[in-house]
Design an enzyme around this catalytic site. Sequence first.
Site, mmCIF file in Angstrom:
data_model
loop_
_atom_site.group_PDB
_atom_site.id
_atom_site.type_symbol
_atom_site.label_atom_id
_atom_site.label_comp_id
_atom_site.label_asym_id
_atom_site.label_seq_id
_atom_site.Cartn_x
_atom_site.Cartn_y
_atom_site.Cartn_z
ATOM 1 C CD GLU A 262 -1.826 2.213 1.794
ATOM 2 O OE1 GLU A 262 -1.523 3.015 0.726
ATOM 3 O OE2 GLU A 262 -2.151 2.717 2.648
ATOM 4 C CB CYS B 241 -1.944 6.695 2.347
ATOM 5 S SG CYS B 241 -3.117 5.856 3.140
#
Length: 492
Positions: free
Chosen positions: A262, A296
């Site tokens: 990720e 993120c």
Amino acid sequence: MTDYLSRRRAPEWLTSFTIDGREVVGAGASLAVENPATEQTLQVLPTATADQVDQAVAAARRAFDDGRWSGLPGHERAKLMHAFADRIESLHDTLSAGVVCEVGSPVSLATTLHTQVAVQVLRAYADLAGRDRTEDLGTDDATLRSRSVVAYRPMGVVAVITAYNIPLLILARAMGAALAAGCTTVVLPSPKAPLTSLIMARAAAEAGLPDGVINIVVGEREAGERLGTHPEIDKVAFTGSLGVGRQIMAQAAPRLTRLSLELGGKSPSLLMPGYDAAETAYEIHARYLRNGGQGCAAPARVLVPREYYDEFAELSRAAYARLRTGDPWDPETVVGPMIGREHRDSVRATLDRAVAAGATVVAEGPEPETDRGWYMRATLVGGVDPASPIAQDEIFGPVGVLLPYDGVDDAVRLANGTAFGLSAHVYCRDTSDGVTLASRLQAGTVAVNGGGAFRPDAPFGGFKASGFGREYGEWGVREFLEVQHVQWPVGS
């Protein structure tokens, strides 16, 4: 807010990590962990040597191979995981305070996203641990009559390498899925914010998880490289930057080690034609500015119809004026500090270069009410080329970019026009228009008109350079399972 938090007390930090159920003091170089809001040292922590990393991996390997976790019936793993979640929940105040201190996250997020949601995720994975996934394919009447089943087997030993921005939730979503699948783990938290993760590892032992199932070591780049290349690691689950993700892929290549990555994003907030943001401008900007802009999935590219640009810019100035920057213990604070001086200076330099290249400042938040800490004034810029670094690169700071578009096709082109594809937000008068538009967006998650409450049963992950693999729910567990076809002959 509880009395504990109102007194602004830091937890009693641990100086040891956990290997095979024992608390071990690192024998490597010392690491100073700082409070990003005060610049004060919270704890000096001895790090793990390469030998101690190997010991942690060996402990996880034994715990997997002897079946003390992988061999437990799913309902027994579920019971222990719920006990773990119970213990984490009982430490809510301690962990929330820890996140405020070592990450600088505003207390309003520390008590919810960082802690409550982490417990929610662990419980969801505990429920999934008891699921029987075996699929019976029935009999085949070809030349030799046979029967087949498809089984799902735990991959083995998992290295979980986490990021600093939301450390407990990132740990819960990767480690929890691995545990639910029957894997054992070695955790390497970010050296910038390892302290609350150490508390979680102790909580696992207190909850009765078998020795060796969760091991945690603290270290910097060398420890990560040791885990990434270790012959006894079957999978690496990493959350962090694109650059480090590429390094981990390169390390995994010789042994074809399984990976989940990720790697962040440059997510858009797309305001469709006809949408009036008068009531939502504050929330649109707050979504990417919370946690010091260190998210993120932060939707820091705001796309608006060209004819709406000036009006939205004015709404943005009013919204930014309301965004309090400063003390993360203040429940009204939205923008806390960044993790450290080097990162703060890098974000400032990125903004300065953009302005020097012609970007204009559209809106600014208030100056921080302190002369200490790694703060930066929240800033929205416009007048930038969509291909410029500030519009393309993940900045990980309190900086937004306002981009005009001409028609929906142009909006989709801009929304998809980065290397990343983690998430997207769409705002529209008719929700069905946003749901339809989602099929054209290269993003792992699309939220229409704000989306809804967090769902631990829904997948999270990205397209393109945002990585691969999914977290949460059944999708998250399957990332740590191997598929096995079992076939045998049967009588006619």
